[in-house]
Design a protein around this motif. Structure first.
Motif, PDB file in Angstrom:
ATOM      1  N   TYR A  51       0.813  -1.228   0.000  1.00  0.00           N
ATOM      2  CA  TYR A  51       0.000   0.000   0.000  1.00  0.00           C
ATOM      3  C   TYR A  51       0.843   1.272   0.000  1.00  0.00           C
ATOM      4  CZ  TYR A  51      -3.655  -3.369   1.015  1.00  0.00           C
ATOM      5  OH  TYR A  51      -4.509  -4.442   0.948  1.00  0.00           O
ATOM      6  N   LYS A  52       2.157   1.093  -0.063  1.00  0.00           N
ATOM      7  CA  LYS A  52       3.081   2.240  -0.043  1.00  0.00           C
ATOM      8  C   LYS A  52       2.782   3.167   1.137  1.00  0.00           C
ATOM      9  CE  LYS A  52       4.584   1.762  -4.691  1.00  0.00           C
ATOM     10  NZ  LYS A  52       4.167   0.374  -4.632  1.00  0.00           N
ATOM     11  N   LEU A  53       2.721   2.568   2.297  1.00  0.00           N
ATOM     12  CA  LEU A  53       2.451   3.304   3.538  1.00  0.00           C
ATOM     13  C   LEU A  53       3.505   2.898   4.552  1.00  0.00           C
ATOM     14  CD1 LEU A  53      -1.395   2.767   4.094  1.00  0.00           C
ATOM     15  CD2 LEU A  53      -0.268   4.960   3.719  1.00  0.00           C
ATOM     16  N   PRO A  54       3.803   3.764   5.526  1.00  0.00           N
ATOM     17  CA  PRO A  54       4.701   3.310   6.588  1.00  0.00           C
ATOM     18  C   PRO A  54       4.011   2.181   7.376  1.00  0.00           C
ATOM     19  CG  PRO A  54       3.928   5.551   7.024  1.00  0.00           C
ATOM     20  CD  PRO A  54       3.371   5.162   5.698  1.00  0.00           C
ATOM     21  N   PRO A  55       4.757   1.117   7.733  1.00  0.00           N
ATOM     22  CA  PRO A  55       4.117  -0.030   8.387  1.00  0.00           C
ATOM     23  C   PRO A  55       3.372   0.340   9.665  1.00  0.00           C
ATOM     24  CG  PRO A  55       6.525  -0.276   8.316  1.00  0.00           C
ATOM     25  CD  PRO A  55       6.188   0.883   7.466  1.00  0.00           C
ATOM     26  N   PHE A  56       3.917   1.313  10.437  1.00  0.00           N
ATOM     27  CA  PHE A  56       3.260   1.611  11.720  1.00  0.00           C
ATOM     28  C   PHE A  56       1.838   2.134  11.520  1.00  0.00           C
ATOM     29  CE2 PHE A  56       5.168   5.755  10.773  1.00  0.00           C
ATOM     30  CZ  PHE A  56       4.175   6.642  11.166  1.00  0.00           C
ATOM     31  N   LYS A  57       1.611   2.806  10.365  1.00  0.00           N
ATOM     32  CA  LYS A  57       0.258   3.324  10.095  1.00  0.00           C
ATOM     33  C   LYS A  57      -0.744   2.170  10.054  1.00  0.00           C
ATOM     34  CE  LYS A  57      -0.479   7.752   8.829  1.00  0.00           C
ATOM     35  NZ  LYS A  57       0.119   8.680   7.851  1.00  0.00           N
ATOM     36  N   ILE A  58      -0.355   1.119   9.300  1.00  0.00           N
ATOM     37  CA  ILE A  58      -1.235  -0.041   9.149  1.00  0.00           C
ATOM     38  C   ILE A  58      -1.402  -0.737  10.492  1.00  0.00           C
ATOM     39  CG2 ILE A  58      -1.511  -2.266   7.974  1.00  0.00           C
ATOM     40  CD1 ILE A  58       0.107  -1.100   5.643  1.00  0.00           C
ATOM     41  N   ALA A  59      -0.256  -0.962  11.163  1.00  0.00           N
ATOM     42  CA  ALA A  59      -0.286  -1.666  12.448  1.00  0.00           C
ATOM     43  C   ALA A  59      -1.130  -0.892  13.463  1.00  0.00           C
ATOM     44  CB  ALA A  59       1.126  -1.863  12.969  1.00  0.00           C
ATOM     45  N   ALA A  60      -0.999   0.420  13.467  1.00  0.00           N
ATOM     46  CA  ALA A  60      -1.748   1.236  14.434  1.00  0.00           C
ATOM     47  C   ALA A  60      -3.246   1.106  14.188  1.00  0.00           C
ATOM     48  CB  ALA A  60      -1.300   2.686  14.352  1.00  0.00           C
ATOM     49  N   ALA A  61      -3.648   1.140  12.937  1.00  0.00           N
ATOM     50  CA  ALA A  61      -5.076   1.038  12.607  1.00  0.00           C
ATOM     51  C   ALA A  61      -5.639  -0.313  13.072  1.00  0.00           C
ATOM     52  CB  ALA A  61      -5.282   1.225  11.106  1.00  0.00           C
ATOM     53  N   VAL A  62      -4.880  -1.367  12.784  1.00  0.00           N
ATOM     54  CA  VAL A  62      -5.350  -2.713  13.148  1.00  0.00           C
ATOM     55  C   VAL A  62      -5.384  -2.864  14.674  1.00  0.00           C
ATOM     56  CG1 VAL A  62      -4.858  -5.193  12.966  1.00  0.00           C
ATOM     57  CG2 VAL A  62      -4.548  -3.713  10.968  1.00  0.00           C
ATOM     58  N   THR A  63      -4.352  -2.357  15.324  1.00  0.00           N
ATOM     59  CA  THR A  63      -4.270  -2.425  16.786  1.00  0.00           C
ATOM     60  C   THR A  63      -5.480  -1.743  17.414  1.00  0.00           C
ATOM     61  OG1 THR A  63      -1.882  -2.375  16.600  1.00  0.00           O
ATOM     62  CG2 THR A  63      -2.774  -1.839  18.747  1.00  0.00           C
ATOM     63  N   GLU A  64      -5.801  -0.614  16.882  1.00  0.00           N
ATOM     64  CA  GLU A  64      -6.944   0.151  17.395  1.00  0.00           C
ATOM     65  C   GLU A  64      -8.249  -0.640  17.233  1.00  0.00           C
ATOM     66  OE1 GLU A  64      -6.833   4.068  17.283  1.00  0.00           O
ATOM     67  OE2 GLU A  64      -8.990   4.338  17.620  1.00  0.00           O
ATOM     68  N   LYS A  65      -8.377  -1.247  16.065  1.00  0.00           N
ATOM     69  CA  LYS A  65      -9.570  -2.044  15.778  1.00  0.00           C
ATOM     70  C   LYS A  65      -9.750  -3.184  16.788  1.00  0.00           C
ATOM     71  CE  LYS A  65     -12.583  -1.630  12.671  1.00  0.00           C
ATOM     72  NZ  LYS A  65     -12.913  -0.389  12.586  1.00  0.00           N
ATOM     73  N   LEU A  66      -8.617  -3.746  17.230  1.00  0.00           N
ATOM     74  CA  LEU A  66      -8.680  -4.916  18.111  1.00  0.00           C
ATOM     75  C   LEU A  66      -8.700  -4.551  19.598  1.00  0.00           C
ATOM     76  CD1 LEU A  66      -6.158  -7.281  16.283  1.00  0.00           C
ATOM     77  CD2 LEU A  66      -8.614  -7.680  16.544  1.00  0.00           C
ATOM     78  N   ALA A  67      -8.584  -3.259  19.887  1.00  0.00           N
ATOM     79  CA  ALA A  67      -8.394  -2.811  21.272  1.00  0.00           C
ATOM     80  C   ALA A  67      -9.394  -3.420  22.255  1.00  0.00           C
ATOM     81  CB  ALA A  67      -8.421  -1.296  21.345  1.00  0.00           C
ATOM     82  N   ASP A  68     -10.665  -3.468  21.864  1.00  0.00           N
ATOM     83  CA  ASP A  68     -11.673  -3.968  22.815  1.00  0.00           C
ATOM     84  C   ASP A  68     -12.069  -5.412  22.550  1.00  0.00           C
ATOM     85  OD1 ASP A  68     -11.774  -1.464  24.008  1.00  0.00           O
ATOM     86  OD2 ASP A  68     -13.121  -0.741  22.414  1.00  0.00           O
ATOM     87  N   HIS A  69     -11.291  -6.090  21.752  1.00  0.00           N
ATOM     88  CA  HIS A  69     -11.676  -7.466  21.415  1.00  0.00           C
ATOM     89  C   HIS A  69     -11.590  -8.351  22.647  1.00  0.00           C
ATOM     90  CE1 HIS A  69     -11.958 -11.337  19.542  1.00  0.00           C
ATOM     91  NE2 HIS A  69     -12.341 -10.746  18.417  1.00  0.00           N
ATOM     92  N   PRO A  70     -12.621  -9.157  22.903  1.00  0.00           N
ATOM     93  CA  PRO A  70     -12.620  -9.972  24.134  1.00  0.00           C
ATOM     94  C   PRO A  70     -11.509 -11.019  24.203  1.00  0.00           C
ATOM     95  CG  PRO A  70     -14.498 -10.523  22.704  1.00  0.00           C
ATOM     96  CD  PRO A  70     -13.867  -9.293  22.131  1.00  0.00           C
ATOM     97  N   ALA A  71     -10.851 -11.331  23.080  1.00  0.00           N
ATOM     98  CA  ALA A  71      -9.794 -12.345  23.122  1.00  0.00           C
ATOM     99  C   ALA A  71      -8.526 -11.812  23.776  1.00  0.00           C
ATOM    100  CB  ALA A  71      -9.465 -12.815  21.708  1.00  0.00           C
ATOM    101  N   PHE A  72      -8.302 -10.488  23.657  1.00  0.00           N
ATOM    102  CA  PHE A  72      -6.978  -9.981  24.001  1.00  0.00           C
ATOM    103  C   PHE A  72      -6.911  -9.172  25.281  1.00  0.00           C
ATOM    104  CE2 PHE A  72      -7.183 -10.338  19.323  1.00  0.00           C
ATOM    105  CZ  PHE A  72      -6.247 -11.347  19.169  1.00  0.00           C
TER     106      PHE A  72
END
Ligand code: ARG
Length: 589
Positions: A51-72
């Motif tokens: 996606y020609k993006l810095p990796p942390f951008k992608i990782a941050a978005a995904v991390t945020e999405k999972l923040a309240d996930h009951p598994a983690f």
């Protein structure tokens, strides 16, 4: 069931997709840095290029999405774009409960719907089993059990060596010794005449004697070849004699395989392939694959990109006799007819690699097995003595399997304190299992393709990666559970997801959850050492838990019950894994 990393990968896939990225980036693996997290996903690094993006951008978005996930419990981004994952205890516990309740013990069913034929053992009739056959039996049996646990329709066939020159040698020698036997008379009648009973001791001694003579006496050797050819044409007397010593030899072999917990579904042999040789020749002829070469009939199997010489496969020698390759190819016709397998796995010494490459190529050219059937040679290395050379007896001879197992048994017996057993019978039974477990685990812990040093004293030690350590750990759990029951405790069948966990418990749970990963590798690489490793890791994690935490003396009722359940599950998992290795556990040691 899915493995834990596959289960988590599915969660990450959703999260990547929800953020607008390719779900295939959400691959979760075990953590490289267990002090930071339990699992990790490196997909953002791959995504950065996509996606020609810095990796942390992608990782941050995904991390945020999972923040309240009951598994983690924790989902953290670490530079430059790792996603670090730690599970909630409830989630981990629930996963373990599910694996315990699953009929397939939580193992991924990678071979569901597949027919897997494991060709292992490969003993030769009339020749005593020697330790060269030990590895094939031990590894093959385990691979078969692992395949069954992966949902495969797996079965073993010994592929007895029962039709070659060694048979002719045995008959020749028996004729020299017992010329008066009716089976050697020209008017032998299989309907009326009988063959005298042959003693297994004599049989095992006859072959080496005949083989020795044939090496120094050309006339003897010529006769043996002639007798072999006659036998293969089913000469009535020789054939009756052969059938009779086949039974004796097979019964002898079965005794040794029983000792080793090795059991074949089929005992077909090279002799059974004889009926398919004509058909093989016709098929090769029809496909225009047979060529004449120095009087022999051969199939060329070399390819342009071969970087080592690849000799043609000889199908018929110039004297019209069949050889090892002929038999193996004819056996493929038999196997297609009888089983139509999806996989055929040959568990044979890796030094036979060229033979298998040749016959697999010939099989593909001729199309003997079904198109999608894959043949694989699962080669193994040599079992060496302490000097690094192939294992020998003290006087330098070839050690026979029974003798090796007897020695192992005596040593195991000597290591067991009589005071611990109900009676001598009990102690002997444990010694028997312990010796076999030590021999088998000492082999299976090594990657099959490697050579290893047979050191029974080390294998028998209750410390380190040994069969003895595994059995010992199981007996500890057994006695602990028995004590709990005596005290009136009820041992729950599953873990309580709400109970707090100690660090040692958490580690043990993670180790139990990890079994599926090891199992997956064992199946895909056809390698039992991963199962051996998983069993060892559980035993070690259990030992830490046993040492660090109170179990029977724990005062908190809920914690105590949960720890007992964990003991029970650990025991069940270890018994499952030892079963896959073909090892039986014991109740005391
Ligand atoms: N009998 C053979 C030996 O002792 C092993 C047979 C292996 N299986 C096969 N299909 N070639 O070396």
């Amino acid at each position: 069931m899915n493995t834990i990393t596959t289960t988590l990968s599915l969660l990450l896939k959703e999260a990547f997709e929800a953020c607008g990225y390719d779900g295939a980036l959400g691959v979760v693996t075990k953590s490289d840095r267990p002090e930071l997290c339990q699992f990790q996903c490196n997909g953002a690094m791959k995504g950065a290029k996509l996606y020609k993006l810095p990796p942390f951008k992608i990782a941050a978005a995904v991390t945020e999405k999972l923040a309240d996930h009951p598994a983690f419990l924790k989902v953290e981004m670490a530079m430059p774009g790792f996603i670090n994952l730690t599970l909630k205890n409830e989630y981990l516990t629930d996963y373990i409960n599910k694996t315990a309740a699953d009929p397939a013990k939580g193992m991924p069913q990678l071979l569901a719907g597949k027919k897997v034929l494991v060709d292992y053992g490969g003993p030769n009739v009339a020749k005593p089993l020697h330790i060269g056959h030990l590895r094939s039996a031990i590894i093959g049996e385990s691979i078969k059990r692992i395949s069954l646990a992966a949902g495969g329709d797996a079965f073993g066939d010994t592929h007895l060596g029962d039709w070659g020159l060694q048979m002719g040698l045995v008959i020749t020698e028996l004729r020299e010794r017992h010329p008066d036997w009716r089976c050697f008379a020209s008017d032998f009648d299989p309907e009326k005449d009988t063959v005298p009973p042959i003693d297994v001791k004599e049989l095992n001694e006859v072959y080496p004697c005949a083989s020795g003579k044939s090496k120094t006496d050309p006339e003897y050797s010529r006769v043996a070849h002639e007798v072999t050819a006659e036998l293969q044409k089913k000469h009535p007397g020789y054939y009756a004699l052969w059938k009779s010593f086949m039974e004796v030899s097979k019964a002898d072999m079965k005794g040794i395989y029983d000792r080793l917990n090795v059991d074949f579904e089929y005992w077909y042999g090279e002799s059974d392939a004889e009926d398919y040789v004509e058909e093989l020749l016709a098929l090769l002829e029809e496909k225009n694959l047979l060529e004449e070469s120095e009087g022999a009939r051969v199939v060329r199997v070399s390819r342009e990109d071969d970087n080592a010489p690849m000799p043609p496969v000889i199908i018929k020698k110039s004297d019209n006799s069949n050889i090892y390759a002929t038999t193996d190819l004819a056996t493929m016709i038999q196997r297609r007819r009888l089983f139509d397998p999806d996989y055929v796995w040959y568990v044979v010494d890796k030094r036979q690699g060229l033979h298998f490459t040749q016959i697999f190529r010939a099989e593909k050219l001729a199309g003997i097995l079904k198109e999608e059937c894959a043949c694989e040679h699962l080669g193994f290395g040599t079992m060496n003595g302490a000097d690094g050379k192939p294992f020998k007896t003290r006087d330098g001879g070839v050690m026979q399997l029974n003798a090796l197992l007897d020695t192992a048994y005596e040593k195991a017996l000597a290591s067991l304190d009589p005071a611990k057993f109900r009676d001598e019978e009990h102690r002997k039974e444990v010694a028997d299992r312990l010796s076999v477990a030590s021999v088998k685990f000492g082999d299976l812990i090594n990657n099959r393709s490697k050579d290893y040093v047979f050191d029974f004293d080390r294998f028998l030690s209750c410390e380190g990666k040994t069969g003895a350590y595994l059995l010992y750990t199981v007996t500890r759990i057994t006695s602990l559970l028995a004590k709990a029951q005596k005290e009136g405790a009820v041992i729950p069948e599953s873990l309580d997801t709400a109970v707090a966990l100690s660090p040692a418990e958490k580690e043990l749970l993670l180790t139990l959850a990890d079994v599926g990963e090891y199992f997956e590798q064992a199946v895909t690489e056809r390698a039992p050492n991963y199962i051996a490793e998983a069993a060892y890791r559980i035993a070690s994690a259990f030992s830490v838990f046993y040492h660090d935490d109170r179990i029977l003396s724990e005062e908190d009722e809920a914690k105590r019950a949960n720890r007992l359940a964990l003991c029970r599950m650990t025991k069940e998992k270890m018994e499952f894994l030892t079963h896959l290795l073909g090892i039986e556990t014991v109740d005391v040691m």
